[in-house]
Motif scaffolding. Structure first.
Motif, PDB file in Angstrom:
ATOM      1  N   GLY A   1     -18.927  18.024   3.830  1.00 23.31           N
ATOM      2  CA  GLY A   1     -17.929  18.968   4.316  1.00 23.31           C
ATOM      3  C   GLY A   1     -16.890  18.390   5.248  1.00 23.31           C
ATOM      4  N   GLN A   2     -16.997  17.098   5.570  1.00 25.37           N
ATOM      5  CA  GLN A   2     -16.048  16.466   6.483  1.00 25.37           C
ATOM      6  C   GLN A   2     -15.161  15.490   5.721  1.00 25.37           C
ATOM      7  N   GLN A   3     -13.848  15.593   5.929  1.00 28.87           N
ATOM      8  CA  GLN A   3     -12.922  14.662   5.299  1.00 28.87           C
ATOM      9  C   GLN A   3     -12.963  13.307   5.998  1.00 28.87           C
ATOM     10  N   GLN A   4     -12.854  12.254   5.203  1.00 34.58           N
ATOM     11  CA  GLN A   4     -12.756  10.897   5.724  1.00 34.58           C
ATOM     12  C   GLN A   4     -11.638  10.172   4.984  1.00 34.58           C
ATOM     13  N   VAL A   5     -10.890   9.359   5.716  1.00 34.75           N
ATOM     14  CA  VAL A   5      -9.883   8.491   5.103  1.00 34.75           C
ATOM     15  C   VAL A   5     -10.442   7.075   5.093  1.00 34.75           C
ATOM     16  N   LEU A   6     -10.701   6.544   3.906  1.00 35.57           N
ATOM     17  CA  LEU A   6     -11.205   5.181   3.772  1.00 35.57           C
ATOM     18  C   LEU A   6     -10.025   4.227   3.717  1.00 35.57           C
TER      19      LEU A   6
ATOM     20  N   PRO B   1      -9.428   0.091   3.804  1.00 33.53           N
ATOM     21  CA  PRO B   1      -9.789  -1.320   3.937  1.00 33.53           C
ATOM     22  C   PRO B   1      -8.641  -2.134   4.525  1.00 33.53           C
ATOM     23  N   GLY B   2      -9.000  -3.108   5.367  1.00 30.54           N
ATOM     24  CA  GLY B   2      -8.061  -4.082   5.891  1.00 30.54           C
ATOM     25  C   GLY B   2      -8.701  -5.454   5.840  1.00 30.54           C
ATOM     26  N   SER B   3      -8.120  -6.407   6.534  1.00 33.88           N
ATOM     27  CA  SER B   3      -8.686  -7.758   6.543  1.00 33.88           C
ATOM     28  C   SER B   3      -9.996  -7.779   7.317  1.00 33.88           C
ATOM     29  N   ASN B   4     -11.069  -8.201   6.665  1.00 35.67           N
ATOM     30  CA  ASN B   4     -12.415  -8.358   7.233  1.00 35.67           C
ATOM     31  C   ASN B   4     -13.122  -7.055   7.580  1.00 35.67           C
ATOM     32  N   VAL B   5     -12.529  -5.893   7.286  1.00 38.09           N
ATOM     33  CA  VAL B   5     -13.194  -4.646   7.673  1.00 38.09           C
ATOM     34  C   VAL B   5     -12.689  -3.478   6.824  1.00 38.09           C
ATOM     35  N   VAL B   6     -13.592  -2.551   6.507  1.00 32.83           N
ATOM     36  CA  VAL B   6     -13.198  -1.265   5.934  1.00 32.83           C
ATOM     37  C   VAL B   6     -13.613  -0.188   6.925  1.00 32.83           C
ATOM     38  N   CYS B   7     -12.702   0.744   7.211  1.00 32.59           N
ATOM     39  CA  CYS B   7     -12.938   1.779   8.211  1.00 32.59           C
ATOM     40  C   CYS B   7     -12.765   3.157   7.583  1.00 32.59           C
ATOM     41  N   ALA B   8     -13.509   4.117   8.114  1.00 33.43           N
ATOM     42  CA  ALA B   8     -13.327   5.521   7.760  1.00 33.43           C
ATOM     43  C   ALA B   8     -12.808   6.254   8.981  1.00 33.43           C
ATOM     44  N   TYR B   9     -11.722   7.025   8.799  1.00 33.84           N
ATOM     45  CA  TYR B   9     -11.074   7.717   9.904  1.00 33.84           C
ATOM     46  C   TYR B   9     -11.079   9.232   9.674  1.00 33.84           C
ATOM     47  N   ASP B  10     -11.095   9.972  10.779  1.00 31.26           N
ATOM     48  CA  ASP B  10     -10.886  11.411  10.733  1.00 31.26           C
ATOM     49  C   ASP B  10      -9.391  11.645  10.513  1.00 31.26           C
ATOM     50  N   PRO B  11      -8.988  12.293   9.409  1.00 33.24           N
ATOM     51  CA  PRO B  11      -7.553  12.427   9.129  1.00 33.24           C
ATOM     52  C   PRO B  11      -6.802  13.289  10.130  1.00 33.24           C
ATOM     53  N   LYS B  12      -7.499  14.113  10.891  1.00 32.46           N
ATOM     54  CA  LYS B  12      -6.819  14.972  11.868  1.00 32.46           C
ATOM     55  C   LYS B  12      -6.504  14.238  13.169  1.00 32.46           C
ATOM     56  N   THR B  13      -7.359  13.295  13.570  1.00 34.17           N
ATOM     57  CA  THR B  13      -7.213  12.667  14.883  1.00 34.17           C
ATOM     58  C   THR B  13      -7.093  11.151  14.851  1.00 34.17           C
ATOM     59  N   GLY B  14      -7.485  10.520  13.737  1.00 27.20           N
ATOM     60  CA  GLY B  14      -7.520   9.065  13.680  1.00 27.20           C
ATOM     61  C   GLY B  14      -8.794   8.473  14.255  1.00 27.20           C
TER      62      GLY B  14
ATOM     63  N   GLY C   1       0.811  -1.207   0.000  1.00 25.08           N
ATOM     64  CA  GLY C   1       0.000   0.000   0.000  1.00 25.08           C
ATOM     65  C   GLY C   1       0.848   1.261   0.000  1.00 25.08           C
ATOM     66  N   SER C   2       0.323   2.306  -0.648  1.00 25.06           N
ATOM     67  CA  SER C   2       1.009   3.589  -0.723  1.00 25.06           C
ATOM     68  C   SER C   2       0.388   4.573   0.267  1.00 25.06           C
ATOM     69  N   PRO C   3       1.134   5.592   0.681  1.00 27.00           N
ATOM     70  CA  PRO C   3       0.578   6.601   1.590  1.00 27.00           C
ATOM     71  C   PRO C   3      -0.233   7.643   0.832  1.00 27.00           C
ATOM     72  N   ILE C   4      -1.047   8.404   1.578  1.00 22.53           N
ATOM     73  CA  ILE C   4      -1.758   9.550   1.023  1.00 22.53           C
ATOM     74  C   ILE C   4      -1.522  10.755   1.928  1.00 22.53           C
ATOM     75  N   LEU C   5      -1.779  11.945   1.400  1.00 19.22           N
ATOM     76  CA  LEU C   5      -1.679  13.170   2.179  1.00 19.22           C
ATOM     77  C   LEU C   5      -3.063  13.723   2.454  1.00 19.22           C
ATOM     78  N   ALA C   6      -3.272  14.193   3.693  1.00 17.20           N
ATOM     79  CA  ALA C   6      -4.496  14.880   4.085  1.00 17.20           C
ATOM     80  C   ALA C   6      -4.087  16.047   4.960  1.00 17.20           C
ATOM     81  N   ASP C   7      -4.023  17.233   4.390  1.00 13.73           N
ATOM     82  CA  ASP C   7      -3.555  18.425   5.096  1.00 13.73           C
ATOM     83  C   ASP C   7      -2.143  18.183   5.641  1.00 13.73           C
ATOM     84  N   GLN C   8      -1.962  18.119   6.960  1.00 10.31           N
ATOM     85  CA  GLN C   8      -0.630  17.970   7.542  1.00 10.31           C
ATOM     86  C   GLN C   8      -0.222  16.511   7.742  1.00 10.31           C
TER      87      GLN C   8
END
Length: 260
Positions: A213-218, A220-233, A156-163
């Motif tokens: 209006g809210q950013q989400q980081v999608l 996927p991992g094994s058995n689950v896909v999660c959405a995270y707040d890029p500022k706090t996790g 997997g490759s990284p992505i940028l979200a603000d800082q």
């Protein structure tokens, strides 16, 4: 050395395989027999790397695992190529991959794709380290603090979200998702990936989207896909499914998230 042919292929501005370009070539010659068809140049690149090249202002940046003299270990290198001619402008070793680090025979030690923002180039070699360089090849920071057993190597490759520079670390046990502070490489946040999968290793690149209006980081991992707040996790939502060793990146459109 392997021969790499750099072609005008890209994932588009969102990294989802979408492009508005038209009238692109669909056939290329191999460059070994007769006239080159739709190939501007072909150049030899040292080492092996499955990462995609990235292009900015007439220069191509890519990563490769380059064997050292005597066969001991491999250098994890960043290479800059002149887009007009294929001439190698610089080649910088960022990390060293020890021979004891095992990967799948179909993988390389340089599979995650680098990314560029402004005058900074970010490169990721999975559990072997992440780094930031300027566009002349000068190393700005390195981070080797995120050790985990990747099973088949990095993918997997990284992505940028603000800082934040964000990527998944889904290894043989204790999988997690992490964000590094892009200016210095320090851990900004790190969250465990809660999953009931017996095989927790996966290799997916996350996707940044905006919903109401809210950013989400999608991610996927094994058995689950999660959405995270890029500022706090902070985990925003999760959906369970059955599947491990997940590779395909999510696609977002029409208010829907598509995963495979």
């Amino acid at each position: 050395a392997d021969l790499w042919m750099v072609l005008a292929l890209a994932g588009g501005p969102t990294g989802q395989g979408i492009s508005m370009e038209r009238h692109l070539p669909v056939e290329w010659s191999d460059g070994l027999h007769g006239t080159l068809k739709n190939v501007v140049w072909k150049t030899s690149i040292p080492g092996e790397g499955w990462s995609s090249p990235v292009l900015r202002e007439g220069r191509i940046y890519l990563t490769s695992a380059v064997g050292k003299q005597g066969g001991a270990n491999q250098g994890l290198n960043v290479i800059c190529v002149e887009a007009a001619t294929g001439r190698i402008l610089w080649n910088v070793e960022v990390f060293t991959a020890e021979d004891s680090v095992r990967i799948h025979t179909k993988n390389s030690h340089a599979s995650p794709t680098p990314l560029i923002e402004g005058e900074r180039l970010y490169v990721h070699f999975g559990h072997q380290g992440t780094a930031c360089l300027d566009l002349t090849g000068k190393i700005i920071w390195r981070n080797t603090s995120l050790a985990y057993p990747p099973v088949h190597g990095s993918g997997g490759s990284p992505i940028l979200a603000d800082q934040a520079l964000i990527f998944g670390c889904d290894g043989a046990n204790d999988p997690f998702v992490v964000a590094l502070e892009k200016k210095n490489g320090k851990v900004l946040w790190k969250v465990n990936r809660e999953t009931d999968a017996k095989k927790t290793f996966s290799f997916c690149t996350p996707l940044l989207i905006t919903v109401n209006g809210q950013q989400q980081v999608l991610s996927p991992g094994s058995n689950v896909v999660c959405a995270y707040d890029p500022k706090t996790g902070r985990e925003i939502w999760r959906v369970r499914y059955d599947g491990y060793s997940v590779v395909p990146r999510p696609v977002y459109g029409h208010g829907l998230v598509f995963i495979a």
